[in-house]
Motif scaffolding. Structure first.
Motif, short mmCIF file in Angstrom:
data_model
loop_
_atom_site.label_atom_id
_atom_site.label_comp_id
_atom_site.label_asym_id
_atom_site.label_seq_id
_atom_site.Cartn_x
_atom_site.Cartn_y
_atom_site.Cartn_z
N SER A 1 45.10 33.93 20.44
CA SER A 1 46.07 35.07 20.27
C SER A 1 45.63 36.20 19.56
O SER A 1 44.51 35.95 18.89
CB SER A 1 47.17 34.27 19.50
OG SER A 1 46.74 33.86 18.30
N ASP A 2 46.14 37.24 19.53
CA ASP A 2 45.78 38.35 18.82
C ASP A 2 45.57 38.12 17.36
O ASP A 2 44.57 38.87 16.82
CB ASP A 2 47.04 39.65 19.07
CG ASP A 2 46.75 40.27 20.37
OD1 ASP A 2 45.91 39.76 21.00
OD2 ASP A 2 47.78 40.83 20.55
N ASN A 3 46.36 37.30 16.71
CA ASN A 3 45.95 37.33 15.28
C ASN A 3 45.02 36.08 14.79
O ASN A 3 44.96 35.69 13.83
CB ASN A 3 47.37 36.81 14.44
CG ASN A 3 48.07 35.70 15.11
OD1 ASN A 3 47.54 35.31 16.13
ND2 ASN A 3 49.14 35.37 14.47
N PHE B 1 34.99 32.53 13.82
CA PHE B 1 34.44 32.90 12.77
C PHE B 1 33.21 31.51 13.08
O PHE B 1 33.60 30.51 12.50
CB PHE B 1 34.87 32.49 11.27
CG PHE B 1 33.63 32.79 10.28
CD1 PHE B 1 33.35 33.91 9.88
CD2 PHE B 1 33.58 31.52 9.55
CE1 PHE B 1 32.30 34.15 8.77
CE2 PHE B 1 32.43 31.78 8.44
CZ PHE B 1 31.81 32.72 8.23
N GLY B 2 32.11 31.99 13.82
CA GLY B 2 31.27 30.76 14.25
C GLY B 2 31.99 30.00 15.02
O GLY B 2 32.75 30.58 16.05
N TYR B 3 31.96 28.76 14.84
CA TYR B 3 32.67 27.82 15.89
C TYR B 3 34.34 27.65 15.26
O TYR B 3 34.99 26.84 15.81
CB TYR B 3 32.12 26.60 15.95
CG TYR B 3 30.78 26.61 16.79
CD1 TYR B 3 30.54 27.46 17.62
CD2 TYR B 3 29.78 25.52 16.69
CE1 TYR B 3 29.32 27.53 18.34
CE2 TYR B 3 28.75 25.36 17.46
CZ TYR B 3 28.58 26.68 18.27
OH TYR B 3 27.32 26.71 19.10
N GLN B 4 34.47 28.21 13.98
CA GLN B 4 35.86 27.84 13.66
C GLN B 4 36.94 28.99 14.22
O GLN B 4 36.63 29.90 14.46
CB GLN B 4 35.89 28.13 12.02
CG GLN B 4 35.16 27.03 11.20
CD GLN B 4 34.95 27.58 9.77
OE1 GLN B 4 36.15 27.71 9.07
NE2 GLN B 4 33.95 27.98 9.07
N THR B 5 38.10 28.62 14.42
CA THR B 5 39.18 29.62 14.66
C THR B 5 39.75 29.64 13.48
O THR B 5 40.26 29.13 12.69
CB THR B 5 40.15 28.78 15.40
OG1 THR B 5 39.51 28.64 16.67
CG2 THR B 5 41.15 29.76 15.81
N VAL B 6 39.89 31.34 12.92
CA VAL B 6 40.48 31.83 11.72
C VAL B 6 41.34 32.93 11.98
O VAL B 6 41.61 33.41 13.16
CB VAL B 6 39.22 32.38 10.82
CG1 VAL B 6 38.33 31.03 10.44
CG2 VAL B 6 38.72 33.56 11.41
N ASP B 7 42.18 33.12 10.98
CA ASP B 7 43.05 34.30 11.11
C ASP B 7 42.32 35.71 11.36
O ASP B 7 41.32 35.94 10.54
CB ASP B 7 44.08 34.55 9.87
CG ASP B 7 45.05 33.55 9.81
OD1 ASP B 7 45.22 33.00 10.95
OD2 ASP B 7 45.35 33.13 8.55
N SER B 8 42.78 36.50 12.18
CA SER B 8 41.91 37.87 12.45
C SER B 8 41.74 38.67 11.24
O SER B 8 40.74 39.22 10.96
CB SER B 8 42.44 38.64 13.45
OG SER B 8 42.41 37.95 14.87
#
Length: 248
Positions: A2-4, A8-15
């Motif tokens: 999703s857009d937001n 961050f590396g292999y982590q999914t984080v808030d944009s």
């Protein structure tokens, strides 16, 4: 994704958090960045950068933007080539890296034709059609919105100007790929711990390389940003690739 959200590396984080997290990495490693570059690449990064300069076609009098220019390796060489009638802007989003670069180049006597600008690649604070050449070396993979950054770079290039993206990429040789993975995920964090007392930042760097678009994908992204005659040149079996595109 999703857009937001972003990687961050292999982590999914808030944009909106990624920029700050990447900033922390480079604040942490800035002081030892050059030492680690030499150690991590066995000095080969100097050859990759020399090839980038050769391919840039920079001439006396040119205006050059060295984006994510950090400690100033490329800026230093460009400043010599463009001479007093040209100019180089060393731009980096990270104040620690920019300060290290400015101090280093000033100490070495590079004054007069270099400017230092803290800038985000996604929204460059320069007028349209400002630069003959833009380079971004080992910086694009840390940008949150790469498509937006490439469009921003294309905007500030002069017609006929060249963008060069030097970045880690996808090894073309399966054996090299295996060896590279082993090295990246064991040796790099170990060296990071030893030299900068920061294994986590180098773990992120290894992961960010794996999440970066492959050679053909990045070439397509450059074309989508409006650049033409886009091409890439693999170095060290594709561990690193130099992409080049021209503004029509």
């Amino acid at each position: 994704m999703s857009d937001n959200k972003t990687h961050f590396g292999y982590q999914t984080v808030d944009s909106d958090k990624k920029q700050e997290m990447v900033a922390d990495v480079f604040h942490s490693v800035a002081a030892k960045y050059d030492v680690m570059n030499d150690l991590m690449s066995f000095g080969i990064h100097r050859l990759w950068k020399r090839f980038t300069i050769d391919m840039s076609g920079v001439r006396p009098g040119d205006k050059v933007l060295d984006l994510a220019g950090g400690t100033g390796d490329l800026t230093k060489k460009f400043a010599k080539i463009v001479g007093p009638s040209g100019g180089v802007v060393l731009a980096d989003i990270n104040s620690s890296m920019l300060n290290v670069g400015r101090d280093r180049l000033t100490d070495q006597g590079y004054v007069g034709n270099i400017e230092y600008v803290q800038a985000n690649a996604e929204c460059l604070p320069f007028e349209d059609n400002s630069f003959d050449v833009i380079t971004i070396a080992f910086g694009l993979r840390n940008v949150t919105d790469k498509d937006k950054a490439l469009r921003s770079m294309a905007r500030v290039l002069k017609p006929g100007g060249r963008l060069l993206v030097l970045e880690f990429s996808k090894p073309t040789n399966p054996l090299m790929s295996k060896a590279y993975d082993l090295y990246s995920f064991t040796a790099l964090p170990f060296m990071g711990k030893l030299v900068t007392n920061d294994a986590d930042s180098y773990k992120y760097l290894a992961e960010s390389i794996r999440m970066h678009p492959d050679q053909e994908t990045l070439k397509s992204m450059m074309e989508n940003a409006g650049l033409v005659r886009c091409s890439f040149h693999n170095m060290t079996s594709g561990v690193v690739a130099l992409h080049r595109g021209i503004k029509p």
